[in-house]
Write a protein that holds these residues in place. Structure first.
Motif, PDB file in Angstrom:
ATOM      1  N   LEU A 112      21.497   6.549 -26.671  1.00 37.38           N
ATOM      2  CA  LEU A 112      22.488   7.035 -26.953  1.00 37.38           C
ATOM      3  C   LEU A 112      22.529   8.685 -26.766  1.00 37.38           C
ATOM      4  O   LEU A 112      23.375   9.195 -27.038  1.00 37.38           O
ATOM      5  CB  LEU A 112      22.995   6.856 -28.420  1.00 37.38           C
ATOM      6  N   CYS A 113      21.181   8.879 -26.356  1.00 37.75           N
ATOM      7  CA  CYS A 113      21.004  10.570 -26.205  1.00 37.75           C
ATOM      8  C   CYS A 113      21.224  10.630 -24.859  1.00 37.75           C
ATOM      9  O   CYS A 113      21.317  10.028 -23.920  1.00 37.75           O
ATOM     10  CB  CYS A 113      19.267  10.805 -26.446  1.00 37.75           C
ATOM     11  N   ALA A 114      21.822  12.068 -24.686  1.00 40.91           N
ATOM     12  CA  ALA A 114      21.849  12.858 -23.294  1.00 40.91           C
ATOM     13  C   ALA A 114      21.525  14.239 -23.584  1.00 40.91           C
ATOM     14  O   ALA A 114      22.248  15.200 -23.119  1.00 40.91           O
ATOM     15  CB  ALA A 114      23.659  12.776 -23.400  1.00 40.91           C
ATOM     16  N   CYS A 115      20.257  14.352 -23.646  1.00 39.42           N
ATOM     17  CA  CYS A 115      19.358  15.540 -23.552  1.00 39.42           C
ATOM     18  C   CYS A 115      19.722  16.348 -22.302  1.00 39.42           C
ATOM     19  O   CYS A 115      20.090  17.706 -22.466  1.00 39.42           O
ATOM     20  CB  CYS A 115      18.022  15.257 -23.665  1.00 39.42           C
ATOM     21  N   GLU A 116      19.815  15.704 -21.307  1.00 36.43           N
ATOM     22  CA  GLU A 116      20.127  16.510 -19.950  1.00 36.43           C
ATOM     23  C   GLU A 116      21.287  17.314 -19.819  1.00 36.43           C
ATOM     24  O   GLU A 116      21.430  18.263 -19.127  1.00 36.43           O
ATOM     25  CB  GLU A 116      19.919  15.549 -18.758  1.00 36.43           C
ATOM     26  N   ILE A 117      22.373  16.795 -20.656  1.00 37.80           N
ATOM     27  CA  ILE A 117      23.674  17.613 -20.725  1.00 37.80           C
ATOM     28  C   ILE A 117      24.069  18.347 -21.738  1.00 37.80           C
ATOM     29  O   ILE A 117      24.861  19.044 -21.957  1.00 37.80           O
ATOM     30  CB  ILE A 117      24.753  16.682 -20.215  1.00 37.80           C
ATOM     31  N   LYS A 118      23.117  18.059 -23.049  1.00 36.33           N
ATOM     32  CA  LYS A 118      23.529  18.648 -23.991  1.00 36.33           C
ATOM     33  C   LYS A 118      22.580  19.702 -24.827  1.00 36.33           C
ATOM     34  O   LYS A 118      22.817  20.431 -25.445  1.00 36.33           O
ATOM     35  CB  LYS A 118      23.812  17.575 -25.420  1.00 36.33           C
ATOM     36  N   ASN A 119      21.029  19.384 -24.413  1.00 35.56           N
ATOM     37  CA  ASN A 119      20.368  20.314 -25.053  1.00 35.56           C
ATOM     38  C   ASN A 119      19.755  21.333 -23.708  1.00 35.56           C
ATOM     39  O   ASN A 119      19.529  20.818 -22.883  1.00 35.56           O
ATOM     40  CB  ASN A 119      18.866  19.352 -24.953  1.00 35.56           C
ATOM     41  N   PRO A 120      20.101  22.469 -24.217  1.00 28.93           N
ATOM     42  CA  PRO A 120      19.862  23.907 -23.171  1.00 28.93           C
ATOM     43  C   PRO A 120      18.552  23.543 -22.533  1.00 28.93           C
ATOM     44  O   PRO A 120      18.270  23.908 -21.306  1.00 28.93           O
ATOM     45  CB  PRO A 120      20.022  24.955 -23.979  1.00 28.93           C
ATOM     46  N   GLN A 121      17.346  23.068 -22.899  1.00 24.31           N
ATOM     47  CA  GLN A 121      16.082  22.856 -22.254  1.00 24.31           C
ATOM     48  C   GLN A 121      16.078  21.702 -21.659  1.00 24.31           C
ATOM     49  O   GLN A 121      15.203  21.344 -20.634  1.00 24.31           O
ATOM     50  CB  GLN A 121      15.032  22.494 -23.611  1.00 24.31           C
ATOM     51  N   GLY A 122      17.270  20.943 -21.388  1.00 20.11           N
ATOM     52  CA  GLY A 122      17.469  19.662 -20.510  1.00 20.11           C
ATOM     53  C   GLY A 122      16.604  18.423 -20.875  1.00 20.11           C
ATOM     54  O   GLY A 122      16.341  17.695 -19.760  1.00 20.11           O
ATOM     55  N   SER A 123      15.993  18.657 -21.940  1.00 16.04           N
ATOM     56  CA  SER A 123      14.966  17.439 -22.277  1.00 16.04           C
ATOM     57  C   SER A 123      14.900  17.002 -23.682  1.00 16.04           C
ATOM     58  O   SER A 123      15.579  17.816 -24.546  1.00 16.04           O
ATOM     59  CB  SER A 123      13.453  17.526 -21.660  1.00 16.04           C
ATOM     60  N   CYS A 124      14.009  15.934 -24.127  1.00 16.27           N
ATOM     61  CA  CYS A 124      14.339  15.705 -25.396  1.00 16.27           C
ATOM     62  C   CYS A 124      13.952  16.493 -26.469  1.00 16.27           C
ATOM     63  O   CYS A 124      12.925  17.337 -26.253  1.00 16.27           O
ATOM     64  CB  CYS A 124      13.159  14.535 -25.287  1.00 16.27           C
TER      65      CYS A 124
END
Ligand SMILES: [Zn+2]
Length: 154
Positions: A112-124
């Motif tokens: 359910l996570c989408a770190c690549e598009i939600k987190n500025p660092q692009g990762s977990c």
């Protein structure tokens, strides 16, 4: 050479999709999707993304605040499931346990996570979540003289 132009620290490669999603509409046209971009995670540096050609994107050009560069309580730590420094703190205080990391891990497992598009660092975010909880541990010991809270559950 992938060092930030301002703070000279080494940047971390990020995918174009991260910038496509997180840059404000008004600066998006400056993005060159054929180039490689890097993330600067230095706390006191205003640069968020840069490329080796000298282009930069600063904090104000992102749609979201950047965890590494803003120490306020309401800054997201986990961008996918909306955990802020404050909500993590409140949750641990309320439950006397560290359920936050397990809750995030369970949702990651369910994809359910989408770190690549939600987190500025692009990762977990898990390292940041862990760090946030670590920062609070001394505070909790002070708050709870005779209560032990479980800070690591694996
Ligand atoms: Zn920098």
């Amino acid at each position: 050479m992938s060092n930030c132009f301002v703070c000279q620290q080494k940047g971390k490669p990020v995918k174009i999709v991260t910038l496509q999603n997180l840059l404000k509409t008004e600066v998006l046209a400056k993005l060159n999707t054929t180039l490689n971009y890097f993330f600067c995670g230095e706390e006191n540096c205003p640069i968020v993304y840069f490329n080796q050609q000298g282009q930069i994107f600063i904090i104000e050009e992102l749609k979201v605040p950047v965890y590494q560069k803003d120490k306020s309580k309401n800054i997201p730590v986990c961008y996918c499931f909306n955990w802020t420094r404050e909500s993590i703190y409140q949750k641990i205080k309320e439950t006397q346990q560290n359920d936050v990391e397990n809750s995030i891990k369970a949702k990651m497992k369910a994809q359910l996570c989408a770190c690549e598009i939600k987190n500025p660092q692009g990762s977990c975010c898990l390292t940041n979540v862990h760090q946030t909880i670590d920062n609070y541990s001394s505070e909790f010991e002070l708050l709870n003289d005779d209560e032990m809270i479980v800070l690591t559950q694996n």
